[in-house]
Scaffold this active site. Structure first.
Site, short mmCIF file in Angstrom:
data_model
loop_
_atom_site.label_atom_id
_atom_site.label_comp_id
_atom_site.label_asym_id
_atom_site.label_seq_id
_atom_site.Cartn_x
_atom_site.Cartn_y
_atom_site.Cartn_z
N ALA A 98 0.87 -0.62 -0.07
CA ALA A 98 -0.17 -0.11 -0.35
C ALA A 98 0.86 1.46 -0.04
CB ALA A 98 -0.86 -0.17 1.26
N GLY B 267 0.28 -5.28 1.10
CA GLY B 267 -0.93 -5.10 0.19
C GLY B 267 -0.21 -6.02 -1.16
N GLU C 148 -0.59 -9.50 -1.00
CA GLU C 148 -2.01 -9.95 -0.51
C GLU C 148 -2.79 -9.83 -1.62
OE1 GLU C 148 -1.67 -6.40 2.71
OE2 GLU C 148 -1.84 -7.60 4.44
N GLU D 17 4.68 -5.27 6.97
CA GLU D 17 4.08 -3.89 7.49
C GLU D 17 4.28 -3.53 9.39
OE1 GLU D 17 2.36 -6.10 6.45
OE2 GLU D 17 0.54 -5.88 4.07
C1 HXC Z 1 5.45 4.63 -1.24
C2 HXC Z 1 7.05 3.59 -2.03
C3 HXC Z 1 6.19 2.58 -1.26
C4 HXC Z 1 5.77 1.85 -1.07
C5 HXC Z 1 8.23 2.09 -2.72
N1 HXC Z 1 7.55 3.06 -3.08
N2 HXC Z 1 7.56 1.29 -1.99
N3 HXC Z 1 6.23 4.62 -2.30
N4 HXC Z 1 4.98 3.41 -0.77
N5 HXC Z 1 4.99 1.35 -0.40
C6 HXC Z 1 8.49 3.83 -3.13
C7 HXC Z 1 10.23 4.92 -2.49
O1 HXC Z 1 9.96 5.54 -2.04
C8 HXC Z 1 10.98 5.49 -3.42
O2 HXC Z 1 10.21 6.61 -4.27
C9 HXC Z 1 10.68 4.04 -5.21
O3 HXC Z 1 9.54 3.67 -4.13
C10 HXC Z 1 11.37 2.86 -5.04
O4 HXC Z 1 11.68 2.71 -4.18
P1 HXC Z 1 13.59 2.48 -3.30
O5 HXC Z 1 13.30 1.81 -1.73
O6 HXC Z 1 14.32 3.89 -2.99
O7 HXC Z 1 14.06 0.95 -3.87
P2 HXC Z 1 14.98 0.41 -3.53
O8 HXC Z 1 15.28 0.79 -2.47
O9 HXC Z 1 14.82 -0.90 -4.17
O10 HXC Z 1 13.84 -0.70 -1.61
C11 HXC Z 1 12.88 -1.07 -2.54
C12 HXC Z 1 11.46 -2.13 -1.57
C13 HXC Z 1 11.70 -0.49 -0.88
C14 HXC Z 1 12.79 -2.96 -0.77
C15 HXC Z 1 10.23 -2.61 -2.25
O11 HXC Z 1 10.87 0.36 -1.49
C16 HXC Z 1 10.92 -0.79 0.67
O12 HXC Z 1 11.05 -1.45 1.77
N6 HXC Z 1 9.46 0.17 0.05
C17 HXC Z 1 8.64 -0.41 1.89
C18 HXC Z 1 7.78 -2.06 1.08
C19 HXC Z 1 6.27 -1.57 2.13
O13 HXC Z 1 7.10 -1.66 3.95
N7 HXC Z 1 5.75 -2.30 2.35
C20 HXC Z 1 4.37 -2.86 3.21
C21 HXC Z 1 3.71 -1.14 3.30
S1 HXC Z 1 2.24 -1.51 4.54
P3 HXC Z 1 11.31 7.68 -4.39
O14 HXC Z 1 10.95 8.94 -4.29
O15 HXC Z 1 12.22 7.80 -3.17
O16 HXC Z 1 12.54 7.52 -5.15
C22 HXC Z 1 1.13 -2.37 3.25
C23 HXC Z 1 -0.49 -2.86 4.36
C24 HXC Z 1 -1.13 -2.97 3.58
O17 HXC Z 1 0.87 -3.15 2.28
C25 HXC Z 1 -2.32 -3.40 4.17
C26 HXC Z 1 -3.56 -3.58 4.20
C27 HXC Z 1 -4.85 -2.79 4.89
#
Ligand code: HXC
Length: 258
Positions: free
Chosen positions: A65, A109, A112, A132
């Site tokens: 998400a 997400g 999921e 998360e």
């Molecule tokens: C918003 C995101 C994002 C996310 C990545 N980006 N994941 N933006 N939401 N979930 C953006 C980064 O901010 C960055 O933007 C660009 O995408 C590239 O990501 P990087 O981090 O620079 O890439 P990398 O170093 O290769 O790392 C990849 C990654 C990391 C390991 C996937 O991005 C990461 O940990 N992302 C978050 C993963 C996460 O926590 N997902 C769960 C979300 S919560 P900029 O602008 O800086 O270039 C969820 C809840 C669901 O899903 C619940 C449902 C009810």
């Protein structure tokens, strides 16, 4: 219909839906979720479409998400809008088979959404996770429920508590994905599987979905009864006559969805 965050094309009875927010690794913001829901609804209603493939980019199916969008939300915001309920309900209501073709990150997400599909084909580079907990929340679209049914309590607890990622090989071993292929072959493999399904009777395909999905909801004796009754009901179709006649006549069946 033109979309901002996804691409949709129909090839040989298969709707290929591609998540397309490359700058954010296909993070699921509200626009993307609305567009995905609409695209699924349209594909399900389109007579030319017999199967759906959902994919992302080589680097990311979806990295979860959209954290930026969620970070400003209050409890009242997420509770009153029932955040993320609609997309789950949409997947539940789609009657055509949906295959997830996952390459790269399928996190939070993203993992999921992949699990909402009927089965997952992964590239060797796929990484699944429910991180998360690192954000001070927990999974909210099935990461504690569907993942546990796929991989069992121990691995689900491990994934949800540590936030670690699971590679494609481990995911196949654990039963989360049905096949693993090289990244370059992912779309061909998923489209090939979808074409195979598209050749079947759509009545049988819809019945398979209903029966397998009931197995998640029902005790075994009730599930067996449900399956048997659906099996019995298939004898009311022309496709059952055609399928069995074609076997006996040593020819390909020509199903007509009747
Ligand atoms: C918003 C995101 C994002 C996310 C990545 N980006 N994941 N933006 N939401 N979930 C953006 C980064 O901010 C960055 O933007 C660009 O995408 C590239 O990501 P990087 O981090 O620079 O890439 P990398 O170093 O290769 O790392 C990849 C990654 C990391 C390991 C996937 O991005 C990461 O940990 N992302 C978050 C993963 C996460 O926590 N997902 C769960 C979300 S919560 P900029 O602008 O800086 O270039 C969820 C809840 C669901 O899903 C619940 C449902 C009810």
């Amino acid at each position: 219909m033109a979309y901002e965050t996804i691409n949709v094309e129909v090839q040989d009875h298969v709707s290929l839906i591609k998540l397309n927010r490359p700058d954010a690794l296909n993070a699921l913001n509200s626009v993307l979720l609305q567009e995905l829901s609409k695209a699924l609804e349209e594909a399900d209603a389109n007579d030319k479409v017999r199967c759906i493939v959902l994919t992302g980019s080589e680097k990311a199916f979806a990295a979860g998400a959209d954290i930026k969008e969620m970070s400003e939300m209050s409890f009242v915001d997420v509770f009153s809008t029932n955040l993320f309920a609609e997309i789950n309900d949409r997947f539940d209501s789609v009657r055509k088979p949906v295959i997830a073709a996952v390459s790269g990150y399928a996190l939070g997400g993203g993992c999921e959404i992949a699990m909402m599909c009927d089965f997952i084909i992964a590239s060797e580079t796929a990484k699944f996770g429910q991180p998360e907990i690192n954000l001070g929340v927990i999974a909210g679209m099935g990461g504690s429920q569907r993942l546990t049914r796929f991989v069992g309590k121990s691995k689900s607890m491990d994934m949800n508590l540590t936030g670690r990622f699971m590679g494609a090989e481990e995911a196949e071993r654990a039963g989360l994905v049905s096949r693993v292929v090289p990244a370059k072959k992912l779309i061909d493999e998923a489209m090939g599987a979808a074409q195979k399904i598209a050749e079947k009777s759509s009545l049988s395909a819809a019945a398979v979905k209903e029966a397998v999905n009931r197995s998640y909801e029902l005790p075994l004796s009730e599930g067996m009864l449900f399956e048997r009754r659906v099996f019995h009901s298939m004898f009311a179709t022309e496709d059952q006559k055609e399928g069995m006649a074609a076997f006996l006549e040593k020819r390909e069946a020509q199903f007509r969805d009747k």
